[in-house]
Design a protein around this motif. Structure first.
Motif, PDB file in Angstrom:
ATOM      1  N   ILE A  28      12.291 -13.010  19.738  1.00  0.00           N
ATOM      2  CA  ILE A  28      12.144 -14.404  19.307  1.00  0.00           C
ATOM      3  C   ILE A  28      10.858 -15.038  19.839  1.00  0.00           C
ATOM      4  N   ARG A  29       9.946 -14.214  20.348  1.00  0.00           N
ATOM      5  CA  ARG A  29       8.662 -14.762  20.801  1.00  0.00           C
ATOM      6  C   ARG A  29       7.947 -15.400  19.617  1.00  0.00           C
ATOM      7  N   GLY A  30       7.396 -16.573  19.859  1.00  0.00           N
ATOM      8  CA  GLY A  30       6.703 -17.305  18.803  1.00  0.00           C
ATOM      9  C   GLY A  30       7.607 -18.223  18.000  1.00  0.00           C
ATOM     10  N   PHE A  31       8.921 -18.122  18.184  1.00  0.00           N
ATOM     11  CA  PHE A  31       9.851 -18.978  17.459  1.00  0.00           C
ATOM     12  C   PHE A  31       9.747 -20.409  17.980  1.00  0.00           C
ATOM     13  N   THR A  32       9.980 -21.370  17.100  1.00  0.00           N
ATOM     14  CA  THR A  32      10.058 -22.775  17.473  1.00  0.00           C
ATOM     15  C   THR A  32      11.360 -23.000  18.227  1.00  0.00           C
ATOM     16  N   VAL A  33      11.331 -23.851  19.240  1.00  0.00           N
ATOM     17  CA  VAL A  33      12.529 -24.191  20.006  1.00  0.00           C
ATOM     18  C   VAL A  33      12.909 -25.619  19.673  1.00  0.00           C
ATOM     19  N   LYS A  34      14.177 -25.798  19.273  1.00  0.00           N
ATOM     20  CA  LYS A  34      14.707 -27.132  18.966  1.00  0.00           C
ATOM     21  C   LYS A  34      16.000 -27.337  19.730  1.00  0.00           C
ATOM     22  N   ASP A  35      16.267 -28.603  20.061  1.00  0.00           N
ATOM     23  CA  ASP A  35      17.551 -28.900  20.685  1.00  0.00           C
ATOM     24  C   ASP A  35      18.621 -28.952  19.603  1.00  0.00           C
ATOM     25  N   SER A  36      19.864 -29.124  19.991  1.00  0.00           N
ATOM     26  CA  SER A  36      20.957 -29.082  19.013  1.00  0.00           C
ATOM     27  C   SER A  36      20.902 -30.233  18.017  1.00  0.00           C
ATOM     28  N   ALA A  37      20.128 -31.288  18.321  1.00  0.00           N
ATOM     29  CA  ALA A  37      19.952 -32.395  17.372  1.00  0.00           C
ATOM     30  C   ALA A  37      18.818 -32.104  16.395  1.00  0.00           C
ATOM     31  N   GLY A  38      18.143 -30.972  16.591  1.00  0.00           N
ATOM     32  CA  GLY A  38      17.066 -30.592  15.681  1.00  0.00           C
ATOM     33  C   GLY A  38      15.696 -31.085  16.091  1.00  0.00           C
ATOM     34  N   GLU A  39      15.571 -31.695  17.282  1.00  0.00           N
ATOM     35  CA  GLU A  39      14.276 -32.189  17.746  1.00  0.00           C
ATOM     36  C   GLU A  39      13.459 -31.036  18.315  1.00  0.00           C
ATOM     37  N   LYS A  40      12.217 -30.920  17.871  1.00  0.00           N
ATOM     38  CA  LYS A  40      11.351 -29.838  18.324  1.00  0.00           C
ATOM     39  C   LYS A  40      10.960 -30.047  19.781  1.00  0.00           C
ATOM     40  N   ILE A  41      11.095 -28.979  20.564  1.00  0.00           N
ATOM     41  CA  ILE A  41      10.744 -29.016  21.979  1.00  0.00           C
ATOM     42  C   ILE A  41       9.442 -28.265  22.224  1.00  0.00           C
ATOM     43  N   GLY A  42       9.299 -27.116  21.611  1.00  0.00           N
ATOM     44  CA  GLY A  42       8.118 -26.287  21.847  1.00  0.00           C
ATOM     45  C   GLY A  42       8.257 -24.945  21.167  1.00  0.00           C
ATOM     46  N   ARG A  43       7.752 -23.919  21.844  1.00  0.00           N
ATOM     47  CA  ARG A  43       7.724 -22.574  21.277  1.00  0.00           C
ATOM     48  C   ARG A  43       8.071 -21.558  22.368  1.00  0.00           C
ATOM     49  N   VAL A  44       8.735 -20.457  21.979  1.00  0.00           N
ATOM     50  CA  VAL A  44       9.019 -19.373  22.917  1.00  0.00           C
ATOM     51  C   VAL A  44       7.718 -18.593  23.106  1.00  0.00           C
ATOM     52  N   ASP A  45       7.131 -18.719  24.293  1.00  0.00           N
ATOM     53  CA  ASP A  45       5.880 -18.015  24.573  1.00  0.00           C
ATOM     54  C   ASP A  45       6.122 -16.591  25.063  1.00  0.00           C
ATOM     55  N   ARG A  46       7.097 -16.439  25.956  1.00  0.00           N
ATOM     56  CA  ARG A  46       7.385 -15.109  26.489  1.00  0.00           C
ATOM     57  C   ARG A  46       8.878 -14.962  26.731  1.00  0.00           C
ATOM     58  N   LEU A  47       9.318 -13.721  26.782  1.00  0.00           N
ATOM     59  CA  LEU A  47      10.681 -13.384  27.166  1.00  0.00           C
ATOM     60  C   LEU A  47      10.591 -12.522  28.413  1.00  0.00           C
ATOM     61  N   LEU A  48      11.374 -12.866  29.435  1.00  0.00           N
ATOM     62  CA  LEU A  48      11.355 -12.100  30.677  1.00  0.00           C
ATOM     63  C   LEU A  48      12.564 -11.176  30.737  1.00  0.00           C
ATOM     64  N   ILE A  49      12.275  -9.905  30.964  1.00  0.00           N
ATOM     65  CA  ILE A  49      13.307  -8.874  31.026  1.00  0.00           C
ATOM     66  C   ILE A  49      13.660  -8.589  32.476  1.00  0.00           C
ATOM     67  N   ASP A  50      14.949  -8.490  32.741  1.00  0.00           N
ATOM     68  CA  ASP A  50      15.443  -7.987  34.019  1.00  0.00           C
ATOM     69  C   ASP A  50      15.228  -6.474  33.932  1.00  0.00           C
ATOM     70  N   VAL A  51      14.266  -5.960  34.668  1.00  0.00           N
ATOM     71  CA  VAL A  51      13.851  -4.563  34.551  1.00  0.00           C
ATOM     72  C   VAL A  51      14.998  -3.608  34.874  1.00  0.00           C
ATOM     73  N   ASP A  52      15.812  -3.925  35.883  1.00  0.00           N
ATOM     74  CA  ASP A  52      16.901  -3.031  36.272  1.00  0.00           C
ATOM     75  C   ASP A  52      18.016  -2.983  35.231  1.00  0.00           C
ATOM     76  N   ALA A  53      18.383  -4.133  34.688  1.00  0.00           N
ATOM     77  CA  ALA A  53      19.479  -4.199  33.709  1.00  0.00           C
ATOM     78  C   ALA A  53      18.987  -4.022  32.274  1.00  0.00           C
ATOM     79  N   ARG A  54      17.685  -4.153  32.070  1.00  0.00           N
ATOM     80  CA  ARG A  54      17.075  -4.047  30.735  1.00  0.00           C
ATOM     81  C   ARG A  54      17.648  -5.074  29.770  1.00  0.00           C
ATOM     82  N   LYS A  55      17.732  -6.291  30.263  1.00  0.00           N
ATOM     83  CA  LYS A  55      18.221  -7.410  29.447  1.00  0.00           C
ATOM     84  C   LYS A  55      17.263  -8.573  29.571  1.00  0.00           C
ATOM     85  N   VAL A  56      17.114  -9.304  28.481  1.00  0.00           N
ATOM     86  CA  VAL A  56      16.318 -10.524  28.527  1.00  0.00           C
ATOM     87  C   VAL A  56      17.141 -11.562  29.271  1.00  0.00           C
ATOM     88  N   ARG A  57      16.538 -12.159  30.298  1.00  0.00           N
ATOM     89  CA  ARG A  57      17.246 -13.167  31.094  1.00  0.00           C
ATOM     90  C   ARG A  57      16.703 -14.573  30.868  1.00  0.00           C
TER      91      ARG A  57
END
Length: 160
Positions: A28-57
Motif C-alpha cells: 500500500i505504499r503510495g496510497f492516500t490515507v483518509k480517516d473514517s470520515a473520508g478526510e485526507k490525511i496524507g500518503r503511505v510513504d513507507r511500510l516497516l517490516i518486523d524482520v524476525d516475524a516478517r510482518k508489516v507492523r
C-alpha cells in the motif's frame, strides 16, 4: 501501559529490504490515507517490516507541507487500518487527522536506537503492542472497502 522492558524486533522498510509481498496488492505504499470520515490525511510513504516475524507492523505517513517541503512524518501501527480500497489506492484508518498530527515525532535515525519509541506509538494510539499477550495481527491485506455507489434505478425512482 505495557512494560517497556521487552526487547523489540528490528525493523526495516520494505523498499530497503529483499522482502516482497506474497500478494503484490498488499503493498500500500503510495496510497492516500483518509480517516473514517473520508478526510485526507496524507500518503503511505513507507511500510516497516518486523524482520524476525516478517510482518508489516507500521506505516510511515507523510502529511502536511507543500510538494514534499515541510512535510511531517508519523508512524502508525497497521492495527489502525480500517479498510483498504485497492481500486482507489486509498487506506482508511480509525484515527483522525488531528490525532496523526499530534503523534510522537518520527525521526527514523533516532527511532532506530530507541525501543521505547515503538511502545510510545502503541500507547499514543491506544492499540495493544504486538508483543502483548493475546495480540492478534490485523490482516490488512484482506480488508477491502467497496466504494458505495448510488443505484441509478433507486435514485431515478425517488425523483418520480
Amino acid at each position: 501501559m505495557e512494560s517497556r522492558t521487552h526487547k523489540l524486533h528490528s525493523f526495516q522498510a520494505v523498499g530497503d529490504s529483499d522482502y516482497t509481498f506474497e500478494n503484490p496488492d498488499h503493498d500500500i505504499r503510495g496510497f492516500t490515507v483518509k480517516d473514517s470520515a473520508g478526510e485526507k490525511i496524507g500518503r503511505v510513504d513507507r511500510l516497516l517490516i518486523d524482520v524476525d516475524a516478517r510482518k508489516v507492523r507500521f506505516m510511515e505517513i507523510g502529511h502536511g507541507g507543500f510538494l514534499g517541503i515541510g512535510r511531517d512524518r508519523s508512524l502508525l501501527p497497521v492495527d489502525a487500518i480500517e479498510s483498504v480500497d485497492y481500486s482507489d489506492h486509498t487506506v482508511y484508518i480509525t484515527q483522525t487527522r488531528e490525532r496523526i498530527g499530534g503523534s510522537p515525532a518520527y525521526q527514523p535515525d533516532m527511532v532506530e536506537k530507541s525501543d521505547d519509541y515503538y511502545a510510545s506509538v502503541y500507547d499514543y494510539y491506544g492499540y495493544p503492542a504486538y508483543w502483548s499477550a493475546g495480540y492478534a495481527y490485523p490482516e490488512y491485506g484482506a480488508m477491502r472497502r467497496e466504494r458505495e455507489r448510488p443505484n441509478p434505478e433507486y435514485d431515478k425512482s425517488k425523483m418520480d
